[in-house]
Design an enzyme around this catalytic site. Structure first.
Site, PDB file in Angstrom:
ATOM      1  CB  SER A  77      -0.715   0.156   0.903  1.00  0.00           C
ATOM      2  OG  SER A  77      -2.219   0.798   0.923  1.00  0.00           O
ATOM      3  CG  ASP A 101      -3.947  -1.751   0.764  1.00  0.00           C
ATOM      4  OD1 ASP A 101      -3.740  -2.001   1.299  1.00  0.00           O
ATOM      5  OD2 ASP A 101      -3.857  -0.339   0.266  1.00  0.00           O
TER       6      ASP A 101
END
Length: 624
Positions: free
Chosen positions: A367, A481
């Site tokens: 991320s 993610d």
């Protein structure tokens, strides 16, 4: 395998006398056994016997190196290890008659002494005291095996250098690598002319006598020096020395000019024919520009499966040091975790690492960590990364494009365009430092490690926070993610062969201030029931700047819920990390982009002392 029967050979008597299994036997026993032993030779890569195969003879390793492997029913590796000179192989099968318990193969050209089972048993029956001695030794070995918990990790000691570059360039490369290797031990360089000079006097011997001398030559230099470089002369044909050197090597190092074609080394045709799947293949590309990497690395990587590739510049010692540590399994890896705006704390950690002169050889990120680790892989310092990250995240306000929440709170258009513009056409394999971005493959519910291809696509996939940013779809696969499954990707670095791992978790565990603010959205008289939507909307108004509404707390809740799911994976990462840094970002929101200065300072203050205290384990070769 070559087998040569020898009776009453003095050398065989010596091996029997020195081997711990037989060293206390009477001389009469040894003489009788010696008359029936057989000398055998294995080339590097050849198999002595397979797991579950039938065979009960006993072997003594006279010279060379053997490795054993035990596998489960599913083919997974359960146990492995190596045999050294004078080790006994197959003593349990000798007595039990059961099938071989492991596959044993030669790692180097090896000389063995085989004692047929019927010979060994008939002699031991005649001398019961000898049987007692051998049983005692076997029992000691089994007891040691049960208490030995540390897994066997093969260490590269011998390297074949293959290149079509001029001899001076190769010698310069060895010089730079040697400076790194000398920090960890001694090294020795063998080329064809030196080898031929050493074995010239053996030409008059018969093959049966010449072969053990050559095997012992390689065994001897490996015992005298910690690391060996074999320099192979390139050409359309392969010499006897080159064949032997390849068999003796743990790693093949292909050194190429980055501007050359992937097929510039002619000896690769021979290697392609022989496969050599059990060797480490490492690609080194000499870059002409010390500031940038020539694009097109992928065309080299498509030629074969390389364990790792490195970009070096002849005048940049940091690139040679990275290569040297990589070859020796001493690389230092940095894993940066996700946490949205909290990711700015990574730059404070990076500043502390720089101040303590701790090099970074490999990076991974999830991320927000995927973005900051990409800047490091591009060669940016903490200060340069700060300026670029501020321009990317803060100045553009990328997550204020709210939409009807069908797939996410934001459309993702502005965010995607910004990532694509910022990272352009950079390919992951063209980065100075090896880089891995972690995404979650939602289509197959598994961790996806992005290590080749478009950098911007890898980052966009890794930062696709479910419910906040739309998923990233590439070639029909839906990516979200990476924090869903692995928010601090230190394990990825270990799996890629890094020596030391530094992991940074900026997520935090509790959010007292944010949780108190959430109370404003609920009816105090009815737990679990939200207030009138009109009052909820007024909470999103930024009265200091009406043009900049606050990010709705639903995004914060979604992110926290997602990242909490990878906590168990983070605990595993903490166990395998040599330094695990948890930055206390509790009082910062996941979307507090304008708090970047304070987050950077927090990252620095929280990590600098721990990094200073652990500095030696990362820069002192004796502790690695």
């Amino acid at each position: 395998m070559k087998r040569i029967r020898k009776s009453k050979n003095p050398a065989l008597a010596q091996y029997l006398t020195l081997a711990d299994l037989f060293k206390n036997l009477p001389h009469s026993v040894l003489r009788e056994m010696m008359d029936h032993t057989v000398r055998e030779f294995l080339k590097g890569g050849e198999v002595l016997f397979l797991e579950n195969s039938i065979g009960n003879d006993l072997y003594i390793l006279a010279a060379g190196k053997l490795r054993y492997e035990k596998r489960g029913a599913d083919g997974s590796l359960r146990d492995s290890g190596e045999f050294k000179r004078l080790d006994i192989i197959g003593e349990l099968s000798l007595f039990t008659g059961e099938k071989r318990s492991a596959t044993v193969k030669a790692v180097r050209d090896s000389e063995l002494i085989r004692v047929p089972r019927e010979v060994a048993l008939s002699i031991l029956v005649k001398y019961p005291e000898s049987l007692l001695q051998i049983t005692k030794i076997i029992a000691e070995r089994l007891a040691h095996a049960k208490t030995e918990s540390k897994p066997f990790v093969p260490q590269a000691k011998t390297f074949s250098l293959l290149s079509s570059l001029p001899e001076k360039t190769i010698l310069d490369a060895i010089h730079y690598l040697g400076l790194v290797f000398l920090r960890y031990g001694s090294f020795y360089v063998v080329d064809e002319s030196m080898f031929n000079e050493r074995v010239k006097e053996l030409e008059k011997l018969e093959e049966a006598d010449r072969e053990p001398w050559i095997i012992r030559f390689f065994t001897q230099i490996e015992s005298e020096y910690d690391y060996i470089f074999y320099i192979l002369k390139d050409g359309k044909s392969i010499s006897s020395f080159a064949e032997r050197a390849l068999r003796q090597s743990d790693s093949f190092v292909y050194i190429k000019d980055a501007c050359e074609t992937p097929t510039c080394i002619e000896l690769e045709a021979f290697i392609d024919k022989r496969k050599y799947h059990d060797r480490n293949h490492v690609l080194v590309l000499i870059q002409p520009d010390k500031n940038s990497v020539i694009t097109g690395t992928i065309k080299h990587l498509e030629k074969r499966r390389y364990e790792r590739h490195y970009h070096v510049h002849m005048e940049r010692m940091d690139t040679w040091e990275r290569l040297g540590r990589g070859l020796l399994g001493k690389s230092i890896g940095l894993a940066l975790g996700g946490g949205a705006a909290k990711g700015f704390a990574h730059l404070g950690v990076l500043k502390a690492l720089e101040e303590n002169s701790i090099p970074i050889d490999m990076v991974s990120g999830t991320s927000a960590g995927a973005i900051f680790s990409a800047l490091i892989a591009m060669g940016e310092s903490s200060e340069a990364s700060k300026a670029k990250a501020k321009e990317f995240w803060v100045s553009r306000e990328l997550l204020n494009e709210y939409t009807i929440p069908v797939l996410s709170l934001t459309t993702g258009r502005k965010y995607t365009e910004a990532i694509r513009e910022f990272f352009g056409e950079i390919q992951i394999e063209d980065l100075w430092i090896p880089y891995f971005a972690i995404a979650t493959d939602l289509s197959h519910s598994e961790i996806e490690v992005q290590e080749r291809g478009s950098l911007w696509k890898a980052i966009r996939a890794s930062t696709s926070i479910p419910g906040v940013v739309p998923p990233f779809i590439n070639e029909g696969i839906v990516y979200v993610d990476g924090g869903v499954l692995d928010n601090v990707p230190g394990i990825t670095l270990k799996e890629r062969g890094v020596g030391k791992v530094i992991s940074v978790d900026v997520f935090g565990d509790i959010y007292p201030d944010q949780d108190r603010e959430l109370c404003d959205y609920f009816d105090p008289n009815r737990p679990g029931v939200m207030t009138n939507p009109f009052f909820q909307m007024t909470n999103l108004i930024n009265f200091q700047d009406l043009m900049k509404p606050k990010f709705p707390p639903i995004g914060d809740i979604i992110i926290r819920s997602i990242l909490a799911s990878s906590r168990e994976r983070i605990r595993q990462t903490e166990k395998i990390s040599d330094l695990f840094l948890q930055i206390p970002t509790n009082n910062f929101g996941l979307l507090d982009w304008f708090a970047y200065e304070r987050l950077i300072e927090l990252g620095y203050i929280s990590s600098v002392e721990k990094i200073r205290m652990n500095r030696e384990k990362f820069i002192n070769p004796s502790l690695q």
